[in-house]
Design an enzyme around this catalytic site. Sequence first.
Site, PDB file in Angstrom:
ATOM      1  N   GLU A  28      45.840  49.250  28.585  1.00 36.34           N
ATOM      2  CA  GLU A  28      46.372  50.157  29.462  1.00 36.34           C
ATOM      3  C   GLU A  28      46.402  51.562  28.707  1.00 36.34           C
ATOM      4  O   GLU A  28      45.891  52.652  29.347  1.00 36.34           O
ATOM      5  CB  GLU A  28      47.981  49.962  29.629  1.00 36.34           C
ATOM      6  CG  GLU A  28      48.513  50.892  30.457  1.00 36.34           C
ATOM      7  CD  GLU A  28      49.862  50.636  30.798  1.00 36.34           C
ATOM      8  OE1 GLU A  28      50.395  49.496  30.822  1.00 36.34           O
ATOM      9  OE2 GLU A  28      50.448  51.687  31.548  1.00 36.34           O
ATOM     10  N   HIS A  73      39.722  81.201  31.359  1.00 40.24           N
ATOM     11  CA  HIS A  73      39.264  81.847  32.692  1.00 40.24           C
ATOM     12  C   HIS A  73      40.308  82.935  33.175  1.00 40.24           C
ATOM     13  O   HIS A  73      39.985  83.414  34.319  1.00 40.24           O
ATOM     14  CB  HIS A  73      39.684  80.477  33.679  1.00 40.24           C
ATOM     15  CG  HIS A  73      38.672  79.269  33.801  1.00 40.24           C
ATOM     16  ND1 HIS A  73      38.170  78.670  32.582  1.00 40.24           N
ATOM     17  CD2 HIS A  73      37.969  79.109  35.089  1.00 40.24           C
ATOM     18  CE1 HIS A  73      37.271  77.608  33.187  1.00 40.24           C
ATOM     19  NE2 HIS A  73      37.188  78.063  34.342  1.00 40.24           N
TER      20      HIS A  73
END
Length: 389
Positions: free
Chosen positions: A254, A350
């Site tokens: 997991e 950005h």
Amino acid sequence: MTNPAEILGLPKPAWAADEVGMLYDMAHRFMSEEIAPRYDEFEKNEMVDRECWLKAGAAGLLCASMPEEYGGSGGTFAHESAIIEAIGHVGVDGFGIGLHNSIVAPYILHYGSEEQKKKWLPKLATGELIGAIAMTEPGAGSDLQGVKTRAEKDGNQYKVNGSKTFITNGQLANFIIIVTKTDPEKGAKGTSLIVVETDEVEGFERGRNLDKIGLKANDTSELFFNDMRVPTSNLLGHEEGQGFVQLMQQLPQERLQIGTGAIAMVERALALTIDYVKERKAFGKAIIDFQNTQFKMAELKTEATIGRVFYNDCVARHIDGGLDPVTASMAKYWLSDLQGKVVDECLQLHGGYGYMNEYPIARMFRDARVQRIYGGTNEIMKLLIGRSL
Ligand SMILES: Cc1cc2nc3c(=O)[nH]c(=O)nc-3n(C[C@H](O)[C@H](O)[C@H](O)COP(=O)(O)OP(=O)(O)OC[C@H]3O[C@@H](n4cnc5c(N)ncnc54)[C@H](O)[C@@H]3O)c2cc1C
């Protein structure tokens, strides 16, 4: 867009050769054609359509590592990795098939009786059954020994009472592995895993589809059990009290698969940002021409390369059966921390556009955050690593 799968320019590891590469290409095509075009709708609905699960099953993207005799594709964790990487590279991280494939199905394979495997695995492979695992409760997250959900034997049934929260696939799942206490006096040794097929059971109730900051396309829910009756034949393992050991044995995979999602998103963030800083201009030149941008991207690419090499080594070891729980904890914590850092720095490059939801980096920023929390928080990972010193 620059290809995220090739952004680091590393040679493919031995485990990703041939049919694993073909599966990656097929999964990438499926996610691009079937999931990505409808992803905004799924985010709005806060779940992916059940129909997409059935299509994923028909395309061979469910239970890729389960044996063929039980309806799977007979692969290994390398195949699961290829599918989760494709999800991350296309940017449809809320499609919860990673948990279904490499967490839920393996519990049945490893601890299920022959009858249980024959009954459930083929339906998990088609998507007729959608899997979830319910460990966390309102009062027990990191400290799983504090689970209070009680399963009392009553003839050939268990009477289950309790509640769970934050359960991935919680609205869609009709096949849920529940962590229960069959003998509360015995603590961890009184813990058992019991499967509930929710279509056939009374006393089962779903709570809210929880309002999260990210992974909006995934349904994450509360679940309630009020005198819920489950056949005793749905116990996983030959006897009661095995639950904690079973959880401990499965947690490394997991944790590694959280690392898979992390490294895939890191690669996508780099690919998108490299394109963006080449296009966007300020002060008469491209953003990439500023030394700060080059240094930042150089640092991020270096760390991503270190992360990918470490991840590839973990997968190779896991396939050979040699990935120890401590190294799996390192992979979960370090790769998800790296993911958070890379996505944050890429968003910064950005500018204001990075804060706008229409830019993929904004969604990645929201989706990345939970990776440091679920599957055992990164603090708990450090606790486990610390104990091994
Ligand atoms: C989107 C999402 C999906 C999830 N999916 C699932 C799922 O499918 N199935 C499921 O069972 N669970 C799921 N979870 C639950 C998740 O695994 C838990 O939230 C997580 O294990 C932390 O438990 P908690 O929220 O109770 O935090 P707590 O245990 O209350 O922790 C709070 C803080 O204390 C810190 N802390 C706790 N103990 C220690 C310690 N000993 N030393 C140092 N610091 C400590 C933690 O690191 C954390 O920072 C999901 C959660 C989210 C948000």
